[in-house]
Scaffold this active site. Structure first.
Site, PDB file in Angstrom:
ATOM      1  N   GLU A 147      19.977 -17.884  11.811  1.00 16.39           N
ATOM      2  CA  GLU A 147      18.335 -18.368  11.741  1.00 16.39           C
ATOM      3  C   GLU A 147      17.624 -17.732  12.812  1.00 16.39           C
ATOM      4  O   GLU A 147      17.776 -17.575  13.761  1.00 16.39           O
ATOM      5  CB  GLU A 147      18.720 -19.823  12.193  1.00 16.39           C
ATOM      6  CG  GLU A 147      19.307 -20.700  11.454  1.00 16.39           C
ATOM      7  CD  GLU A 147      19.437 -22.135  11.685  1.00 16.39           C
ATOM      8  OE1 GLU A 147      19.661 -23.029  11.057  1.00 16.39           O
ATOM      9  OE2 GLU A 147      18.797 -22.550  13.079  1.00 16.39           O
ATOM     10  N   CYS A 148      16.332 -17.223  12.189  1.00 16.41           N
ATOM     11  CA  CYS A 148      15.365 -16.835  13.002  1.00 16.41           C
ATOM     12  C   CYS A 148      15.803 -15.636  13.959  1.00 16.41           C
ATOM     13  O   CYS A 148      16.024 -14.629  13.586  1.00 16.41           O
ATOM     14  CB  CYS A 148      14.526 -18.034  13.700  1.00 16.41           C
ATOM     15  SG  CYS A 148      12.802 -17.468  14.285  1.00 16.41           S
TER      16      CYS A 148
END
Length: 445
Positions: free
Chosen positions: A329-330
């Site tokens: 994620e990210c």
């Protein structure tokens, strides 16, 4: 199930940057020091404020959001907290009426009294107008008063108090002080565990609050904030305790990878997973695991350390070569690309698991609640980042805006390469536990 009664307060403001977190922390720390059981929640998708709120209260902090986490989830968490707590504090998000849903929506849904904090550093009589507007803009909100923040002097405080139409709403003023200022950077507050003086700052804030009307509230005074928290009318989505039974998930957790919802960890464990934590910055390789989770964080602040840990790079590459699942994620995704260029133009080698590069910029690239269809289901969550990526990979899916919101551009891409799934999107696992489980399981041949 009968209602659980507990004093509760929602700390709100007319805008971001007014001092909500400082006040919520001061209030939590003050009552925790007095031996009360304090439970704190954060309204909206925020990773950083909960670090401070957890330190202040001594208990885990979960998010409340009528869309992302869901009304039933909010009701269940508040009901459970009320069964064990002496005081519940909810820190709002942005301004009281900002967002869809807003902190005001949450307060009205659960009958939470609203305590407003206003940065009064550059105002006098207008303070009263803001307080009046926050109290009366929407009918049906319980209002618990207003506290002035960053006050210059006792004389200034008197001017502010005189500006209120209802003097009974005055809860006091916190003087401007560097002793309890919480430092910030581009994604929000600096995390509490990065600072040697985090607890002394919270104690200083609690000491300052103790001298105000708000800070002098005793246990019987808190009953004015009493709320009846009903159990959710609709059952919270159940997790299958066998879905990840026997699976060990390695979770990156250090200064570079730190954007973790406590509820997401709870969800994976409720699904049967065993969680092991490691530091991509300090450790020589992954622990023994069946799947890997690389959460968001600050790879841009630790790019040199990530680049220098070549043994960790080799370990992650071996994990992917073995076909073991990765959810990134990210910031976790950013580290999987070949290079990361920081704001000053310096390019750093990353892990090279995904082809392409990431470039930091000074302006926000994306922000807002979104949902992503992945692994045969849909996860709710949000996005918030200052970088952009360039990759030859084709997106296999994109996020959609939350209801009532619009996206700038096409939404966040979901990239799939070998056993890796990666996106800028931050997921709230409890919004679809079955979907979350499938992120960490090998696909059937």
């Amino acid at each position: 199930m009968s209602a659980a009664h507990c004093p509760a307060i929602l700390v709100a403001a007319p805008a971001s940057g007014q001092g909500k977190t400082t006040l919520a922390c001061a209030l939590a720390r003050l009552h925790a020091r007095q031996g009360r059981r304090v439970r704190v929640f954060k309204c909206g998708p925020d990773f950083l404020d909960p670090y401070w709120l957890t330190l202040a209260s001594g208990a885990p902090v979960h998010q409340l959001d009528l869309w992302m986490t869901g009304e039933a989830d909010c009701a269940q968490r508040l009901h459970d907290a009320a069964l064990e707590a002496d005081l519940i504090i909810v820190e709002g998000v942005m301004g009281l009426f900002d967002g869809q849903p807003s902190a005001a929506d949450l307060a009205q849904r659960f009958d939470l009294p609203v305590l407003a904090v206003i940065d009064a550093s550059a105002m006098a009589g207008t303070f009263g107008a803001l307080a009046w507007g926050l109290q009366h803009y929407r009918e049906g909100l319980r209002f618990a008063g207003v506290l002035a923040n960053r006050v210059a002097s006792e004389g200034h405080a008197a001017m502010l108090q005189d500006g209120l139409r209802d003097p009974a709403q005055w809860q006091g003023g916190l003087m401007r002080s560097a002793a309890f200022t919480l430092p910030e950077r581009h994604l929000g507050l600096v995390m509490s565990d990065e600072m040697d003086d985090a607890m002394p700052r919270l104690d200083a804030a609690a000491d300052a609050l103790a001298g105000t009307k708000l800070g002098k509230m005793a246990a019987h005074d808190l009953q004015a904030w009493s709320v009846a928290f009903e159990a959710p009318a609709q059952a919270v989505q159940a997790t299958d305790p066998q879905a990840l039974q026997g699976q060990t998930i390695a979770v990156a957790r250090d200064a570079a990878f730190c954007f973790l919802y406590a509820a997401n960890l709870d969800c994976l464990q409720a699904l049967g997973a065993r969680l092991v934590y490691f530091s991509p910055l300090a450790d020589a390789g992954l622990p023994e695991c069946d799947a890997l989770w690389l959460p968001g964080g600050y790879p841009e602040l630790h790019a040199a350390g990530i680049a220098g840990n070549t043994r960790m790079q080799a370990s992650i590459a071996a994990h992917v070569k073995a076909g073991k699942p990765v959810w990134a994620e990210c910031g976790g995704m950013m580290a999987l690309f070949e290079t990361l260029t920081t704001v000053d133009g310096t390019a750093h080698a990353m892990w090279g698991i995904l082809p392409g590069s990431v470039t930091m910029q000074k302006r926000l690239a994306a922000l807002g609640p979104q949902q992503l269809e992945v692994a045969g289901g849909a996860l709710r969550g949000h996005t918030f980042h200052y970088s952009t990526c360039a990759t030859p990979l084709q997106a296999v899916g994109r996020t959609r805006a939350a209801p009532g919101r619009t996206l700038r551009g096409d939404g966040e891409a979901l990239y799939v390469s070998r056993s890796v799934r990666a996106s800028y999107f931050h997921a709230w696992f409890a919004s679809s536990p079955d979907t979350a489980a499938r992120l960490f399981l090998k696909e059937s041949p």
